[in-house]
Design a protein around this motif. Structure first.
Motif, PDB file in Angstrom:
ATOM      1  N   GLU A 170      14.393  54.107 -65.915  1.00 34.79           N
ATOM      2  CA  GLU A 170      15.295  53.161 -65.257  1.00 34.79           C
ATOM      3  C   GLU A 170      14.999  51.742 -65.729  1.00 34.79           C
ATOM      4  OE1 GLU A 170      14.359  53.631 -61.169  1.00 34.79           O
ATOM      5  OE2 GLU A 170      15.373  55.551 -60.938  1.00 34.79           O
ATOM      6  N   ARG A 175      20.225  53.977 -64.627  1.00 31.46           N
ATOM      7  CA  ARG A 175      19.344  55.137 -64.550  1.00 31.46           C
ATOM      8  C   ARG A 175      19.658  56.159 -65.644  1.00 31.46           C
ATOM      9  NH1 ARG A 175      20.359  53.325 -59.329  1.00 31.46           N
ATOM     10  NH2 ARG A 175      18.467  53.014 -58.064  1.00 31.46           N
ATOM     11  N   THR A 176      18.761  57.108 -65.804  1.00 33.59           N
ATOM     12  CA  THR A 176      18.904  58.145 -66.818  1.00 33.59           C
ATOM     13  C   THR A 176      20.298  58.772 -66.791  1.00 33.59           C
ATOM     14  OG1 THR A 176      16.551  58.688 -66.658  1.00 33.59           O
ATOM     15  CG2 THR A 176      17.976  60.330 -67.682  1.00 33.59           C
ATOM     16  N   SER A 221      10.656  54.136 -70.169  1.00 34.97           N
ATOM     17  CA  SER A 221      12.107  54.238 -70.318  1.00 34.97           C
ATOM     18  C   SER A 221      12.511  54.253 -71.785  1.00 34.97           C
ATOM     19  CB  SER A 221      12.808  53.057 -69.620  1.00 34.97           C
ATOM     20  OG  SER A 221      12.419  51.827 -70.222  1.00 34.97           O
TER      21      SER A 221
END
Length: 250
Positions: A148, A202-203, A223
């Protein structure tokens, strides 16, 4: 791609494109961009980060994972792993093969002008890493593949209040000199009155950053973010603010 890029997959494939990557070291969690070609243009300029030549991705990866476990403090040394492939890569690396939406030669939702494409840039961040605020001229699509990141985004009209380096000769041209994590410093510069969008990417999510919009980025944990830019908008929306601001700051 988020599910494909496992730890084992990256550890196997990244060493094959070592020549297209580099690692930077900062004494804290702040990473101000600087261009090597501009070093001799500014008297007494000291690079804000150090290039690390003797560290592998495997070494960096272990440090990044440990940073999450031990909740590394912002005042500790941080490492930032960066790599890029140009638009002529054409599937030679796993980066362009896996991120086809960024490497397609035909216009698509993500890359509206393949001719103006600047290739694919990937940033592997460890906990706390900050990329100082700056703008890019190209329309920017940012894909979060792991972890993130927090993005604070400002419109071009905020330029005059962001302390942007306007000297085109400067290695950190286009970047803000304000430490946004220092509340007192930010308030003293009038930053508390600047319009902004604050979001966490986010992912699996993709963030669009329009041309000439400023963005300040914080990696909240380990990340991976890859992005690609494809030229300025036809009407150069936002450039008028940048042009006036940069003349004013000189």
């Amino acid at each position: 791609v988020s599910s494909l890029w496992t730890d084992a997959y990256l550890l196997e494939n990244l060493p094959q494109i070592k020549h297209q990557s580099h690692i930077e070291l900062s004494k804290s969690n702040h990473f101000m961009f600087w261009a090597y070609k501009g070093l001799r243009r500014v008297t007494n300029f000291v690079p804000p980060t150090t290039l690390v030549s003797d560290m592998t991705f495997s070494d960096w990866f272990a440090i990044a994972k440990k940073a999450d476990i031990e909740r590394l403090s912002n005042s500790s040394e941080h490492y930032y792993f960066m790599l890029g492939v140009d638009k002529q890569d054409n599937g030679r690396s796993f980066i362009s093969r896996d991120l086809k939406m960024f490497s397609d030669k035909s216009p698509n939702f993500f890359i509206t002008s393949p001719a103006a494409n600047k290739g694919i840039q990937c940033r592997f961040g460890m906990r706390g890493v900050i990329a100082e605020a700056h703008y890019d001229a190209g329309r920017n699509m940012v894909a979060m593949l792991k972890g993130e990141k927090r993005y604070i985004i400002n419109p071009p009209s905020a330029c005059s209040q962001l302390g942007v380096i306007a000297d085109t000769r400067h290695p950190s041209y286009r970047h803000s000199v304000i430490d946004w994590s220092d509340i007192e410093q930010a308030v003293s510069r009038g930053f508390d009155k600047v319009e902004a969008i604050d979001t966490i990417v986010r992912t699996g999510e993709v963030l669009y950053i329009p041309s000439y919009w400023f963005h300040y980025i914080v990696s909240l944990k380990y990340s991976i973010q890859c992005n690609s830019r494809s030229g300025s908008p036809p009407k150069q929306n936002g450039y008028d603010h940048i042009k006036r601001c940069m003349r004013f700051n000189r």
